[in-house]
Design a protein around this motif. Structure first.
Motif, PDB file in Angstrom:
ATOM      1  N   ASN A  38       0.810  -1.215   0.000  1.00 55.95           N
ATOM      2  CA  ASN A  38       0.000   0.000   0.000  1.00 55.95           C
ATOM      3  C   ASN A  38       0.838   1.257   0.000  1.00 55.95           C
ATOM      4  N   SER A  39       1.998   1.198   0.648  1.00 50.94           N
ATOM      5  CA  SER A  39       2.786   2.420   0.679  1.00 50.94           C
ATOM      6  C   SER A  39       3.473   2.667  -0.657  1.00 50.94           C
ATOM      7  N   TYR A  42      -0.688   3.346  -5.320  1.00 45.10           N
ATOM      8  CA  TYR A  42      -2.036   3.845  -5.056  1.00 45.10           C
ATOM      9  C   TYR A  42      -3.067   2.799  -5.484  1.00 45.10           C
ATOM     10  N   THR A  43      -4.282   2.973  -4.977  1.00 48.12           N
ATOM     11  CA  THR A  43      -5.394   2.106  -5.379  1.00 48.12           C
ATOM     12  C   THR A  43      -6.446   2.977  -6.056  1.00 48.12           C
ATOM     13  N   ASP A  46      -7.750   5.673  -3.844  1.00 47.81           N
ATOM     14  CA  ASP A  46      -6.901   6.841  -3.578  1.00 47.81           C
ATOM     15  C   ASP A  46      -7.119   7.973  -4.584  1.00 47.81           C
ATOM     16  N   LYS A  49      -8.582  11.390  -3.180  1.00 49.05           N
ATOM     17  CA  LYS A  49      -7.832  12.160  -2.178  1.00 49.05           C
ATOM     18  C   LYS A  49      -6.421  12.579  -2.623  1.00 49.05           C
ATOM     19  N   THR A  50      -5.959  12.065  -3.756  1.00 49.36           N
ATOM     20  CA  THR A  50      -4.602  12.404  -4.199  1.00 49.36           C
ATOM     21  C   THR A  50      -4.612  13.715  -5.004  1.00 49.36           C
ATOM     22  N   ARG A 355       3.951   5.196  -6.284  1.00 49.85           N
ATOM     23  CA  ARG A 355       3.327   6.435  -5.807  1.00 49.85           C
ATOM     24  C   ARG A 355       4.166   7.671  -6.122  1.00 49.85           C
TER      25      ARG A 355
END
Ligand code: ZN
Length: 371
Positions: A38-39, A42-43, A46, A49-50, A355
């Protein structure tokens, strides 16, 4: 008998605790690995909110509701003015939105070539550039009409490296004014429609035969346009240039990479050409992915969508925009399998870029162009 029972019980207890340990360890491993996972990536969730910027979306209305819609999805918008029609009206509209929403909206100004050939063309163009910058433009967009439409008094096509434009480019270089350059067209523009790689190009040139260079063999070739743009990059090496639409080198990430290596003043936006990346992905996903990772500082997200006064239905327009943005997000940020209309419904696996790469392509690279 009793002993047997005790042994059986202790065997069960031992096995049970071993079982509990294995379950516990697997859970821990799963949690740790999914945390790392997850770190790094992104999914779909996300997306909203990104922070994101669309550096190439034509916002041709005073109606700010679409800007607010974009903001609700954490999108800031950059609208390029285009030397197609009503450049003054475009500038006034952009200026208005820039004043009202300085943190959510930005724009590329432009100048018209209608007065090309007149004695005061250079002077007037520089004055126009100044006006755009005073109105809050982050740079100046030049369009494919230079090279594909504009002709001199002798009837020859005028390319962007024409001596008449020298002082204008030099001025922008000296004033540190970035340029968004839509010069040339996709390579498909010079091909028979059966040889074109993606459907949107076929549809566009059907609607716009005037820009379909396959029908105009006397007009400059694809390579002439690319060489012209490259000349500008090397002649004005401090001029910062965003090559719109993957710099018209959409068909080959290798060709874009060559320019990135050669010209440090050159970035590209992916607007209206993500289908070409997906086409290359079908053949070699890792190659496209590695290209975007290697040149993560040089690529800017954009779509080339239009928002006009005559987009009458808010629901229809916002869902069109949302669907496009989401589809692109799934392709760039996740490993989802996406069906691509452009490619006759073929399925492409998302690139799942890290990310840190997504943050640059979607936001940080564009921020460098903001004052
Ligand atoms: Zn555009």
């Amino acid at each position: 008998m009793k002993n047997k029972q005790v042994r059986w019980c202790s065997f069960r207890t031992k096995n049970f605790s071993r079982y509990v340990f294995i379950v516990f360890a697997s859970c821990l491993w799963y949690c740790l690995s999914s945390c790392v996972h997850n770190s790094n990536y992104y999914t779909k969730a996300d997306f909203t909110k990104t922070p994101k910027i669309d550096v190439h979306i034509h916002y041709n209305t005073y109606n700010a509701s679409y800007l607010k819609f974009a903001d609700s999805l954490n999108f800031r918008l950059v609208s390029p003015n285009v030397d197609l029609i009503m450049v003054d009206e475009q500038l006034e509209g952009s200026h208005y939105l820039k004043q009202q929403f300085p943190d959510k909206f930005a724009f590329w100004g432009t100048f018209s070539v209608d007065n090309f050939g007149k004695a005061d063309f250079i002077e007037r163009t520089i004055a126009r550039i100044d006006k755009c910058m005073e109105y809050g433009a982050l740079g100046i967009k030049i369009w494919k009409n230079i090279g594909m439409v504009l002709k001199d008094s002798a009837g020859h096509f005028v390319m962007a490296d024409d001596p008449v434009f020298e002082k204008i480019f030099k001025y922008m270089e000296d004033q540190n004014i970035p340029v968004m350059a839509h010069l040339g067209e996709p390579k498909n523009c010079w091909l028979h429609e059966d040889q074109m790689t993606i459907n949107s190009n076929r549809a566009y040139y059907k609607r716009h035969p005037e820009y379909y260079m396959y029908l105009h063999p006397d007009a400059p070739s694809y390579q002439t346009h690319i060489n012209t743009r490259d000349t500008i990059l090397s002649r004005y090496s401090k001029l910062r240039v965003v090559g719109a639409h993957l710099g018209s080198l959409e068909w080959s990430v290798d060709e874009i990479a060559k320019r990135f290596d050669q010209f440090s003043n050159f970035d590209v936006d992916i607007s209206a050409r993500i289908g070409h990346l997906q086409f290359q992905s079908l053949r070699d996903r890792e190659k496209v992915r590695n290209f975007l990772i290697k040149y993560q500082y040089r690529v800017l997200y954009g779509t080339d969508m239009d928002i006009n006064d005559n987009n009458s239905n808010y629901q229809v327009v916002t869902s069109r925009i949302y669907n496009k943005w989401m589809k692109d997000w799934l392709y760039l940020a996740t490993d989802s399998i996406i069906e691509i209309k452009e490619l006759n419904g073929k399925k492409v696996k998302g690139l799942q870029l890290p990310r840190s790469v997504i943050d640059k392509i979607y936001c940080k690279n564009a921020e460098r162009y903001f004052k």
